[in-house]
Scaffold this active site. Structure first.
Site, mmCIF file in Angstrom:
data_model
loop_
_atom_site.group_PDB
_atom_site.id
_atom_site.type_symbol
_atom_site.label_atom_id
_atom_site.label_comp_id
_atom_site.label_asym_id
_atom_site.label_seq_id
_atom_site.Cartn_x
_atom_site.Cartn_y
_atom_site.Cartn_z
ATOM 1 N N ASP A 292 3.582 37.326 34.334
ATOM 2 C CA ASP A 292 4.013 37.714 32.990
ATOM 3 C C ASP A 292 2.828 37.865 32.054
ATOM 4 O OD1 ASP A 292 6.601 37.527 33.867
ATOM 5 O OD2 ASP A 292 7.101 35.722 32.718
ATOM 6 N N ASP B 33 16.745 31.096 32.801
ATOM 7 C CA ASP B 33 16.342 30.617 34.126
ATOM 8 C C ASP B 33 16.418 29.095 34.207
ATOM 9 O OD1 ASP B 33 15.880 33.225 34.921
ATOM 10 O OD2 ASP B 33 13.771 33.172 34.310
ATOM 11 N N SER C 214 7.715 26.103 30.019
ATOM 12 C CA SER C 214 8.849 25.621 29.225
ATOM 13 C C SER C 214 9.929 24.948 30.067
ATOM 14 C CB SER C 214 9.484 26.786 28.459
ATOM 15 O OG SER C 214 10.221 27.629 29.323
#
Length: 309
Positions: free
Chosen positions: A25, A258, A297
């Site tokens: 990403d 997710d 996260s």
């Protein structure tokens, strides 16, 4: 048998197989999303691990599950980073296939000041995962979790084989697209957000109504997530029930879905009833909004349980 942090050793986790993608990403932080034809200066650039399959595998592992991954990556630096990540997280990568001459998947993410995001994906090696590779990865998995960033044909083949072997199948139908009925027939639990639900149902509507409409198309039922509005569970032939969202300060919502899927899958693998697994997922999703980046996260089991998940 896997003893989970903070819980008695008799808690048993059945193995989860995740079929899915890995992307590197690139996150651009912008004050707002640009208009068509507009050039906008980003405030910062960050690079993280990503891909819905890899993210959900990490989320499930951090939530306490025993996890293996079926995926395809390249032979580039991003692939080496992915393998190092899975090794560090204790995720089985024996069914990860490397493709020479094909790049590892990439995603470009615009993140605005509200914590909202827009994402563009280049599939790369993710698009090469073959049905026979996904089926061969099943082993003794009790739950198979998949998304839609790898070929539908691979997921369908694995789901049909998993159902025949008595395993539970969980499909996170993201990114939104029309699906073959055969895949829905092989799905035990379908997880969608509002946009994905509308695409599959072919109409708009209230979340509870959309969940109920889709529940008749899968074996067990539908989880519909709606951000701050919480989530709904609709089983075949039963009235939908609501799971409230956990209040949180949003820094970056990129990995929240997710985190929800992975923690819910871990709860199901632990033997929790569906609504308890949903609460665990909702808690993990809220925690994931508090930090920047998808993988950084994703919360660990102790954090989830401490917040009541």
């Amino acid at each position: 048998m896997l003893a989970s942090l903070g819980e008695p050793p008799e808690v048993t986790m059945r193995r989860i197989l995740v079929i899915g993608s890995y992307n590197r990403d690139t996150v651009l932080r912008v004050p707002r999303f640009p208009q068509p034809g507009e050039t906008l200066a980003a405030r910062a650039l960050d690079r993280f691990h990503g891909g819905k399959g890899s993210n959900q595998a990490v989320a499930a592992a951090r939530a306490g599950a025993a996890v293996s991954l079926a995926a395809a990556i390249g032979t580039d630096e991003a692939a080496e980073a992915a393998l190092a990540l899975w090794a560090a997280e204790g995720i089985g990568a024996a069914s990860v296939h490397r493709r020479a001459g094909v790049p590892t998947g990439e995603a470009l993410i615009l993140l605005d000041d509200r914590g909202e995001n827009e994402i563009v994906i280049v599939g790369g090696a993710n698009a090469t995962l073959a049905p026979e590779e996904a089926v061969a990865a099943l082993g003794v998995s009790a739950l198979v979790l998949a998304q839609l960033e790898t070929p539908v044909e691979a997921t369908l083949a694995a789901f049909v084989a998993a159902r025949a072997a008595g395993a539970r199948t969980l499909l996170n139908a993201a990114p939104a697209q029309v699906l073959p009925e055969a895949l829905l027939d092989a799905t035990a639990i379908l997880m969608v957000n509002e946009t994905e639900a509308e695409r599959l149902a072919g109409r708009s509507g209230a979340p509870a109504d959309l969940a109920a409409a889709l529940a008749s198309r899968v074996a067990e039922g539908v989880v519909l997530t709606a951000g701050a509005a919480g989530a709904w569970w609709a089983a075949r032939g039963a009235a939908p029930s609501h799971v409230p969202a956990v209040p949180t300060d949003v820094v970056d919502s990129t990995g929240s879905g997710d985190a929800f899927a992975g923690a819910m899958a871990a709860g199901l693998a632990e033997g929790l009833p569906i609504e308890a697994a949903l609460r665990r997922g909702a808690t993990a999703g809220a925690l994931a909004c508090r930090r920047l980046g998808a993988v950084p996260s994703l919360p660990r089991r102790a954090e989830i349980l401490a917040l009541g998940g």
